[in-house]
Design a protein around this motif. Sequence first.
Motif, mmCIF file in Angstrom:
data_model
loop_
_atom_site.group_PDB
_atom_site.id
_atom_site.type_symbol
_atom_site.label_atom_id
_atom_site.label_comp_id
_atom_site.label_asym_id
_atom_site.label_seq_id
_atom_site.Cartn_x
_atom_site.Cartn_y
_atom_site.Cartn_z
ATOM 1 N N ASN A 137 -9.561 1.210 0.147
ATOM 2 C CA ASN A 137 -11.068 0.692 0.228
ATOM 3 C C ASN A 137 -11.790 1.023 -1.060
ATOM 4 O OD1 ASN A 137 -10.777 -0.311 2.794
ATOM 5 N ND2 ASN A 137 -10.822 1.989 3.859
ATOM 6 N N SER A 138 -10.800 1.501 -1.794
ATOM 7 C CA SER A 138 -11.979 1.684 -3.228
ATOM 8 C C SER A 138 -11.672 0.693 -3.970
ATOM 9 C CB SER A 138 -11.231 3.063 -3.752
ATOM 10 O OG SER A 138 -9.944 2.732 -4.459
ATOM 11 N N ILE A 139 -12.826 0.430 -4.900
ATOM 12 C CA ILE A 139 -12.750 -0.506 -5.948
ATOM 13 C C ILE A 139 -11.619 -0.504 -6.987
ATOM 14 C CG2 ILE A 139 -14.137 -1.670 -7.775
ATOM 15 C CD1 ILE A 139 -16.696 -0.857 -6.361
ATOM 16 N N GLU A 140 -11.219 0.843 -7.289
ATOM 17 C CA GLU A 140 -10.290 1.015 -8.321
ATOM 18 C C GLU A 140 -8.957 0.486 -7.887
ATOM 19 O OE1 GLU A 140 -13.450 4.078 -8.767
ATOM 20 O OE2 GLU A 140 -12.329 3.279 -7.209
ATOM 21 N N PHE A 141 -8.654 0.771 -6.734
ATOM 22 C CA PHE A 141 -7.407 0.246 -5.993
ATOM 23 C C PHE A 141 -7.215 -1.189 -6.324
ATOM 24 C CE2 PHE A 141 -5.147 -2.101 -2.529
ATOM 25 C CZ PHE A 141 -3.852 -1.231 -2.532
ATOM 26 N N HIS A 142 -8.284 -1.998 -6.114
ATOM 27 C CA HIS A 142 -8.276 -3.397 -6.374
ATOM 28 C C HIS A 142 -8.106 -3.945 -7.847
ATOM 29 C CE1 HIS A 142 -8.216 -4.282 -1.868
ATOM 30 N NE2 HIS A 142 -9.086 -3.215 -1.698
ATOM 31 N N GLN A 143 -8.765 -2.988 -8.495
ATOM 32 C CA GLN A 143 -8.906 -3.404 -9.896
ATOM 33 C C GLN A 143 -7.430 -3.214 -10.421
ATOM 34 O OE1 GLN A 143 -11.534 -0.628 -11.378
ATOM 35 N NE2 GLN A 143 -13.411 -2.014 -11.372
ATOM 36 N N GLN A 144 -6.741 -2.241 -10.055
ATOM 37 C CA GLN A 144 -5.410 -1.993 -10.563
ATOM 38 C C GLN A 144 -4.297 -3.269 -10.057
ATOM 39 O OE1 GLN A 144 -3.818 1.873 -9.738
ATOM 40 N NE2 GLN A 144 -5.107 2.893 -11.285
ATOM 41 N N ASN A 145 -4.653 -3.360 -8.667
ATOM 42 C CA ASN A 145 -3.566 -4.471 -8.332
ATOM 43 C C ASN A 145 -4.044 -5.735 -8.777
ATOM 44 O OD1 ASN A 145 -2.598 -2.381 -6.395
ATOM 45 N ND2 ASN A 145 -2.680 -3.750 -4.547
ATOM 46 N N GLU A 146 -5.103 -6.176 -8.861
ATOM 47 C CA GLU A 146 -5.372 -7.642 -9.411
ATOM 48 C C GLU A 146 -5.028 -7.611 -11.072
ATOM 49 O OE1 GLU A 146 -9.606 -8.031 -8.613
ATOM 50 O OE2 GLU A 146 -10.220 -7.185 -10.278
ATOM 51 N N THR A 147 -5.099 -6.512 -11.657
ATOM 52 C CA THR A 147 -4.861 -6.422 -12.926
ATOM 53 C C THR A 147 -3.293 -6.731 -13.334
ATOM 54 O OG1 THR A 147 -6.753 -5.119 -13.526
ATOM 55 C CG2 THR A 147 -4.960 -5.267 -15.323
ATOM 56 N N PHE A 148 -2.608 -5.945 -12.780
ATOM 57 C CA PHE A 148 -1.125 -6.065 -12.428
ATOM 58 C C PHE A 148 -0.625 -7.430 -12.289
ATOM 59 C CE2 PHE A 148 3.219 -6.140 -10.847
ATOM 60 C CZ PHE A 148 3.907 -5.215 -11.655
ATOM 61 N N THR A 227 6.577 -5.731 -4.084
ATOM 62 C CA THR A 227 6.037 -4.712 -3.191
ATOM 63 C C THR A 227 4.448 -5.181 -2.940
ATOM 64 O OG1 THR A 227 7.571 -3.130 -3.741
ATOM 65 C CG2 THR A 227 5.798 -2.385 -2.689
ATOM 66 N N LEU A 228 3.876 -5.189 -4.041
ATOM 67 C CA LEU A 228 2.452 -5.386 -3.878
ATOM 68 C C LEU A 228 2.027 -6.808 -3.265
ATOM 69 C CD1 LEU A 228 1.362 -4.411 -7.711
ATOM 70 C CD2 LEU A 228 1.413 -2.944 -5.568
ATOM 71 N N GLU A 229 2.708 -7.690 -3.445
ATOM 72 C CA GLU A 229 2.681 -8.881 -3.043
ATOM 73 C C GLU A 229 2.899 -9.218 -1.500
ATOM 74 O OE1 GLU A 229 1.347 -11.808 -4.026
ATOM 75 O OE2 GLU A 229 1.268 -11.599 -6.189
ATOM 76 N N HIS A 230 3.947 -8.514 -0.974
ATOM 77 C CA HIS A 230 4.435 -8.703 0.295
ATOM 78 C C HIS A 230 4.418 -7.349 1.279
ATOM 79 C CE1 HIS A 230 5.607 -12.537 -1.273
ATOM 80 N NE2 HIS A 230 6.517 -11.954 -1.999
ATOM 81 N N ASP A 231 4.425 -6.279 0.945
ATOM 82 C CA ASP A 231 4.816 -4.999 1.860
ATOM 83 C C ASP A 231 3.441 -4.530 2.144
ATOM 84 O OD1 ASP A 231 7.476 -5.405 1.109
ATOM 85 O OD2 ASP A 231 7.785 -3.319 0.214
ATOM 86 N N PHE A 232 3.512 -3.905 3.338
ATOM 87 C CA PHE A 232 2.614 -3.325 3.975
ATOM 88 C C PHE A 232 1.895 -2.045 2.981
ATOM 89 C CE2 PHE A 232 1.122 0.192 6.630
ATOM 90 C CZ PHE A 232 0.043 -0.118 7.445
ATOM 91 N N THR A 233 0.589 -1.939 2.781
ATOM 92 C CA THR A 233 0.121 -0.790 2.170
ATOM 93 C C THR A 233 -0.557 0.104 3.307
ATOM 94 O OG1 THR A 233 -0.374 -2.144 0.273
ATOM 95 C CG2 THR A 233 -1.577 -0.216 0.244
ATOM 96 N N ASP A 234 -0.093 1.167 3.309
ATOM 97 C CA ASP A 234 -0.376 2.107 4.130
ATOM 98 C C ASP A 234 -1.843 2.813 3.769
ATOM 99 O OD1 ASP A 234 -0.975 4.254 5.813
ATOM 100 O OD2 ASP A 234 1.078 5.064 5.736
ATOM 101 N N PRO A 235 -2.902 2.529 4.866
ATOM 102 C CA PRO A 235 -4.228 2.727 4.612
ATOM 103 C C PRO A 235 -4.614 4.475 4.423
ATOM 104 C CG PRO A 235 -4.157 2.083 6.795
ATOM 105 C CD PRO A 235 -2.660 1.867 6.078
ATOM 106 N N ILE A 236 -3.474 5.201 5.033
ATOM 107 C CA ILE A 236 -3.524 6.748 4.868
ATOM 108 C C ILE A 236 -3.378 7.236 3.490
ATOM 109 C CG2 ILE A 236 -2.583 8.702 5.836
ATOM 110 C CD1 ILE A 236 -2.104 7.293 8.458
ATOM 111 N N GLU A 237 -2.205 6.397 2.499
ATOM 112 C CA GLU A 237 -1.726 6.916 1.448
ATOM 113 C C GLU A 237 -2.893 6.524 0.250
ATOM 114 O OE1 GLU A 237 0.602 8.949 1.220
ATOM 115 O OE2 GLU A 237 1.326 8.885 3.271
ATOM 116 N N LYS A 238 -2.530 7.345 -0.812
ATOM 117 C CA LYS A 238 -3.621 6.820 -1.967
ATOM 118 C C LYS A 238 -2.660 6.521 -3.039
ATOM 119 C CE LYS A 238 -7.627 9.448 -0.738
ATOM 120 N NZ LYS A 238 -8.900 10.093 -1.558
ATOM 121 N N TYR A 239 -2.874 5.637 -3.890
ATOM 122 C CA TYR A 239 -2.224 5.351 -5.191
ATOM 123 C C TYR A 239 -2.694 5.199 -6.521
ATOM 124 C CZ TYR A 239 -0.275 2.939 -0.653
ATOM 125 O OH TYR A 239 -0.036 3.167 0.570
ATOM 126 N N ASN A 240 -1.693 4.976 -7.202
ATOM 127 C CA ASN A 240 -2.246 4.898 -8.818
ATOM 128 C C ASN A 240 -1.024 4.040 -9.596
ATOM 129 O OD1 ASN A 240 -2.804 5.082 -11.773
ATOM 130 N ND2 ASN A 240 -4.302 6.545 -11.052
#
Length: 280
Positions: A137-148, A227-240
């Motif tokens: 739910n963070s802006i940073e998560f989506h900034q990273q994914n869309e950039t990749f 993985t970013l395109e197709h897999d489930f992203t667990d809302p409990i976890e955090k990523y970088n």
Amino acid sequence: MAEKITLKDVVGINKILATKGYNSIKELQTYLEVIGEYIDDTFFSQDIIVERLVHYCEESYRFIDITVDKPLKDLTKKNMHDYMSNCKRALEKALYSDPEMFNFSIFVEIKSIVRYFLEKSYKYDSLTNYQSMYGINSIEFHQQNETFKYLYTVFDKFTYIARHLNEKYLKHKKVDVSELSLKFFTDFTKDISFLTKDVAHFQKLCDVIENITYSKAWHYIRKLRNTLEHDFTDPIEKYNITFSIELLFIIIGRIMLALSSTLKNELEIREELERLEKRR
């Protein structure tokens, strides 16, 4: 036996490129060859970087199916940052400090996409901060994914541009390449071969790209993209995925560096395409 190129050497070259402290294009090309050799050895011939990236994914319960040997010595995140940031800086200086570098009108959009990424990486903290973790739910998560994902499109750009040019100018066929299923690692070099300087330079380009696409680094990036395109992203976890984005850039930058030294120059490419056009 030549001395092994070190990160310290790359840092020194960065300073020279930043101030344009070279006396000739030949000297510049020598520095670029050193950068290329260092990247090849560090990121593609060894698995130590990828081992850490796979480990970081697993810490967020994101599992990338790649088998890598445990290194004799673990890299710290600071070590990883030093490798990534200095190689990123070296490629940026190599490709953008001199307007003649990667000066191909056929790939002008690719150069623009990569420049956009670089400028964006200095604007958004999420693209350089390798320590903070981000929830979905963070802006940073989506900034990273869309950039990749956007940066990853460069491989398709390379592949489909090369096929379009090959079909139009070499084979004189009118083909809607967007309807074709092409892969960078199988199609690009053979389709762009007619614009390389000669057979020796074509082989050099093939060697560089084969070294990349057979590496664990390449397979890691491809699997992470899936993985970013197709897999489930667990809302409990955090990523970088900052380091993964930087690795993706390093792969693309290394390919751009190889093309700069193996393709004909801009004028020669234009003349070649005009010559082929007249043979219709």
